[in-house]
Scaffold this motif. Structure first.
Motif, PDB file in Angstrom:
ATOM      1  N   CYS A 161      56.865  64.006  22.525  1.00 32.05           N
ATOM      2  CA  CYS A 161      56.879  62.541  22.410  1.00 32.05           C
ATOM      3  C   CYS A 161      57.679  61.941  23.563  1.00 32.05           C
ATOM      4  O   CYS A 161      58.801  62.376  23.823  1.00 32.05           O
ATOM      5  CB  CYS A 161      57.523  62.117  21.088  1.00 32.05           C
ATOM      6  SG  CYS A 161      57.098  63.168  19.664  1.00 32.05           S
ATOM      7  N   ILE A 196      47.743  61.359  22.991  1.00 34.34           N
ATOM      8  CA  ILE A 196      47.306  60.003  22.636  1.00 34.34           C
ATOM      9  C   ILE A 196      48.340  58.966  23.067  1.00 34.34           C
ATOM     10  O   ILE A 196      49.514  59.281  23.260  1.00 34.34           O
ATOM     11  CB  ILE A 196      47.058  59.856  21.108  1.00 34.34           C
ATOM     12  CG1 ILE A 196      48.368  60.067  20.315  1.00 34.34           C
ATOM     13  CG2 ILE A 196      45.969  60.795  20.645  1.00 34.34           C
ATOM     14  CD1 ILE A 196      48.292  59.611  18.863  1.00 34.34           C
ATOM     15  N   ALA A 198      49.928  55.913  21.445  1.00 41.66           N
ATOM     16  CA  ALA A 198      50.062  55.303  20.118  1.00 41.66           C
ATOM     17  C   ALA A 198      49.982  53.779  20.197  1.00 41.66           C
ATOM     18  O   ALA A 198      50.217  53.182  21.246  1.00 41.66           O
ATOM     19  CB  ALA A 198      51.390  55.729  19.491  1.00 41.66           C
ATOM     20  N   HIS A 254      47.746  61.261  13.000  1.00 42.53           N
ATOM     21  CA  HIS A 254      46.540  61.351  13.829  1.00 42.53           C
ATOM     22  C   HIS A 254      46.102  62.799  14.035  1.00 42.53           C
ATOM     23  O   HIS A 254      44.909  63.118  13.957  1.00 42.53           O
ATOM     24  CB  HIS A 254      46.792  60.690  15.189  1.00 42.53           C
ATOM     25  CG  HIS A 254      45.650  60.819  16.141  1.00 42.53           C
ATOM     26  ND1 HIS A 254      44.595  59.914  16.160  1.00 42.53           N
ATOM     27  CD2 HIS A 254      45.371  61.742  17.119  1.00 42.53           C
ATOM     28  CE1 HIS A 254      43.724  60.281  17.090  1.00 42.53           C
ATOM     29  NE2 HIS A 254      44.176  61.375  17.682  1.00 42.53           N
ATOM     30  N   PHE A 255      47.071  63.687  14.282  1.00 39.76           N
ATOM     31  CA  PHE A 255      46.755  65.093  14.551  1.00 39.76           C
ATOM     32  C   PHE A 255      46.768  65.953  13.281  1.00 39.76           C
ATOM     33  O   PHE A 255      46.614  67.178  13.365  1.00 39.76           O
ATOM     34  CB  PHE A 255      47.739  65.670  15.569  1.00 39.76           C
ATOM     35  CG  PHE A 255      47.634  65.067  16.947  1.00 39.76           C
ATOM     36  CD1 PHE A 255      46.442  65.140  17.667  1.00 39.76           C
ATOM     37  CD2 PHE A 255      48.717  64.421  17.528  1.00 39.76           C
ATOM     38  CE1 PHE A 255      46.342  64.587  18.941  1.00 39.76           C
ATOM     39  CE2 PHE A 255      48.631  63.872  18.805  1.00 39.76           C
ATOM     40  CZ  PHE A 255      47.437  63.951  19.510  1.00 39.76           C
ATOM     41  N   LEU A 299      54.664  68.989  18.781  1.00 42.57           N
ATOM     42  CA  LEU A 299      54.334  67.617  19.172  1.00 42.57           C
ATOM     43  C   LEU A 299      55.392  67.111  20.143  1.00 42.57           C
ATOM     44  O   LEU A 299      56.568  67.045  19.804  1.00 42.57           O
ATOM     45  CB  LEU A 299      54.279  66.703  17.941  1.00 42.57           C
ATOM     46  CG  LEU A 299      54.089  65.203  18.214  1.00 42.57           C
ATOM     47  CD1 LEU A 299      52.722  64.927  18.848  1.00 42.57           C
ATOM     48  CD2 LEU A 299      54.254  64.386  16.921  1.00 42.57           C
ATOM     49  N   GLN A 334      52.921  57.959  13.613  1.00 43.91           N
ATOM     50  CA  GLN A 334      51.482  57.739  13.767  1.00 43.91           C
ATOM     51  C   GLN A 334      50.796  58.993  14.314  1.00 43.91           C
ATOM     52  O   GLN A 334      49.722  59.385  13.853  1.00 43.91           O
ATOM     53  CB  GLN A 334      51.237  56.554  14.704  1.00 43.91           C
ATOM     54  CG  GLN A 334      49.776  56.188  14.880  1.00 43.91           C
ATOM     55  CD  GLN A 334      49.585  55.060  15.895  1.00 43.91           C
ATOM     56  OE1 GLN A 334      50.545  54.523  16.437  1.00 43.91           O
ATOM     57  NE2 GLN A 334      48.336  54.706  16.142  1.00 43.91           N
ATOM     58  N   ALA A 335      51.424  59.648  15.287  1.00 33.36           N
ATOM     59  CA  ALA A 335      50.838  60.840  15.896  1.00 33.36           C
ATOM     60  C   ALA A 335      50.784  62.006  14.906  1.00 33.36           C
ATOM     61  O   ALA A 335      49.820  62.782  14.904  1.00 33.36           O
ATOM     62  CB  ALA A 335      51.642  61.245  17.131  1.00 33.36           C
ATOM     63  N   TYR A 357      50.595  69.224  21.360  1.00 35.72           N
ATOM     64  CA  TYR A 357      50.121  67.857  21.120  1.00 35.72           C
ATOM     65  C   TYR A 357      51.100  66.889  21.784  1.00 35.72           C
ATOM     66  O   TYR A 357      52.286  67.201  21.927  1.00 35.72           O
ATOM     67  CB  TYR A 357      50.045  67.558  19.625  1.00 35.72           C
ATOM     68  CG  TYR A 357      48.980  68.332  18.891  1.00 35.72           C
ATOM     69  CD1 TYR A 357      47.646  67.928  18.940  1.00 35.72           C
ATOM     70  CD2 TYR A 357      49.305  69.473  18.152  1.00 35.72           C
ATOM     71  CE1 TYR A 357      46.664  68.647  18.258  1.00 35.72           C
ATOM     72  CE2 TYR A 357      48.331  70.194  17.477  1.00 35.72           C
ATOM     73  CZ  TYR A 357      47.012  69.772  17.533  1.00 35.72           C
ATOM     74  OH  TYR A 357      46.043  70.483  16.881  1.00 35.72           O
ATOM     75  N   SER A 409      52.571  62.155   6.664  1.00 36.64           N
ATOM     76  CA  SER A 409      52.903  61.131   7.657  1.00 36.64           C
ATOM     77  C   SER A 409      53.241  59.783   7.020  1.00 36.64           C
ATOM     78  O   SER A 409      53.289  58.763   7.699  1.00 36.64           O
ATOM     79  CB  SER A 409      51.753  60.950   8.656  1.00 36.64           C
ATOM     80  OG  SER A 409      50.565  60.574   7.984  1.00 36.64           O
ATOM     81  N   VAL A 454      52.288  62.537  22.322  1.00 36.11           N
ATOM     82  CA  VAL A 454      52.134  61.108  22.037  1.00 36.11           C
ATOM     83  C   VAL A 454      52.975  60.298  23.008  1.00 36.11           C
ATOM     84  O   VAL A 454      54.179  60.528  23.152  1.00 36.11           O
ATOM     85  CB  VAL A 454      52.507  60.765  20.571  1.00 36.11           C
ATOM     86  CG1 VAL A 454      53.921  61.221  20.209  1.00 36.11           C
ATOM     87  CG2 VAL A 454      52.377  59.254  20.330  1.00 36.11           C
TER      88      VAL A 454
END
Length: 425
Positions: A200, A242, A244, A258-259, A198, A254-255, A216, A264, A218
């Motif tokens: 960010c 995404i 956020a 979400h994924f 992920l 949040q991500a 992924y 979380s 965010v």
């Protein structure tokens, strides 16, 4: 990376300023929420990577200012430096790769011809990065002209504009995205490609992170216009990236949800930690939960009740010992009694506790040795001790939680309390 013998469950690669760290959050709550989530659920089998535009000097300054965790890998200076572990050992292979078609002297010569460019501080000038400030309305024209001149002189460089003011010139092969791609390739060659990654970020120099395949991404709620414009033009239809609705570290949490990358819900968001329902014994979660309770108790955020104190006594073995960082040995039960007297002593004050690098090792069929750093922030005063805890599940159910049988602490160099009497557990 050597800490893990197999592929990481999750690798988070996060920018720092205005992404992991919210400079508008005086209490650092979103960062502390992420810290608790990571240490309770991910540290043992995942990788935390900080990817920042900051130089090593400014990165270390930020670590002194904010309650940040220790990453496994640090990418600094807009992806031109990669280091590993607590000692920040540099990646020599990455440095050698960046030397291709790079000549810092030529970069300096050409940029000196633009009075609109203001050099950033000396700490921000790195072997593979030259950094300036430039007004927003001048940036695009200067970047176009510079690109042409560098090309004419045989240089293959990358010019990155971010934050509405920062202009960085790097080797073409550098950048946050290229550094991430290099890391993923390296991990894959070792048979340790993370199950999920992920990325960010919040600004233009983070855009590359979201271009790496199978990653992924965010963009936190407070992402800057330049990154949102990039996303609209390049990744609007990519379901793996995404925007956020939460700011900074809260957006990262949040991500994760979400994924569906793993748990979380931060332990800091659980109202009554004694009601936590676990499916099996999780030593790291027990440690995080214990110190969150300790913080809430001293801040006066939970009531002073015999119920809480009896629960605390129940998780501390009657014959258990505590070695204070000053070297004094006490019984754990004596510590619980002292603990009862400090209820609300930090009420209304800036007082926070967080744990870092919580790493459990199972040393028996029903026992775990857990090592970590325990930090306390009281106003401007930051203190830390290296802690080792022996936890036991003997004669306990998962609902009961683990028993604390021994706690040993030593001051981290340069982070000892001036008054040891105010240091509990």
């Amino acid at each position: 990376m050597d800490r893990l013998t197999s592929a990481a469950r999750l690798m988070i690669v996060s920018d720092l300023d205005h992404t992991m760290v919210d400079h508008h959050d005086a209490e650092n709550l979103s960062l502390l929420r992420f810290n608790a989530l990571w240490e309770a659920n991910y540290r043992d089998n995942s990788l935390l990577v900080f990817s920042t535009g900051r130089s090593p000097t400014l990165y270390k300054e930020l670590r002194k200012e904010k309650p940040m965790l220790t990453p496994d890998i640090t990418i600094m200076s807009v992806g031109t430096e990669i280091t590993y572990g607590n000692s920040m050992v540099p990646d020599d292979g990455w440095e050698a790769f960046l030397n291709n078609k790079w000549d810092r002297k030529i970069v300096t010569e050409e940029t000196s011809k633009f009075p609109e460019l203001t050099l950033q501080s000396e700490t921000e000038q790195r072997p593979h990065k030259v950094s300036f400030y430039v007004q927003k309305d001048k940036a695009q024209d200067i970047m176009k002209t510079l690109s042409k001149r560098f090309e004419e002189r045989g240089l293959d460089v990358k010019i990155i504009y971010s934050g509405g003011m920062d202009l960085d010139i790097l080797p073409q092969g550098a950048g946050k995205g290229q550094a991430l791609a290099y890391l993923l390739k390296k991990l894959k060659s070792e048979g340790k490609l993370p199950n999920n990654t992920l990325a960010c970020g919040d600004s233009g120099n983070d855009a590359e992170l979201f271009s790496i395949p199978d990653v992924y991404g965010v963009m936190v709620a407070n992402a800057q216009e330049e990154l949102l414009q990039w996303h609209a033009a390049n990744a609007k239809n990519n379901p793996k990236v995404i925007h956020a609705t939460e700011r900074c570290a809260a957006g990262i949490i949040q991500a994760i949800g979400h994924f569906n990358l793993g748990p979380s819900t931060s332990p800091r968001d659980v109202m009554d930690l004694s009601d936590c329902k676990m499916e099996n014994f999780v030593p790291a979660y027990e440690v995080v939960k214990f110190y969150l309770f300790f913080e809430k108790w001293r801040r006066g955020e939970i009531e002073h009740s015999e119920h809480y104190l009896s629960n605390l006594k129940a998780v501390c073995r009657p014959s258990g010992t505590f070695v204070h960082p000053s070297g004094v040995e006490k019984s754990l039960q004596e510590c619980v009694t002292l603990f009862g007297t400090c209820h609300g002593d930090k009420q209304g004050k800036q007082f926070r506790i967080w744990v870092d690098q919580v790493l459990p090792v199972q040393v028996g069929s029903d026992s775990w040795l857990v090592s970590f750093k325990k930090w306390e922030l009281s106003g401007e005063d930051r203190r830390c001790c290296i802690t080792t805890v022996l936890l036991s599940s003997k004669n306990k159910t998962v609902a009961d939680g683990l028993t604390w049988t021994h706690v040993h602490q030593t001051w981290l160099n340069g982070a000892a309390a001036s008054d040891s009497t105010t240091w509990f557990f």
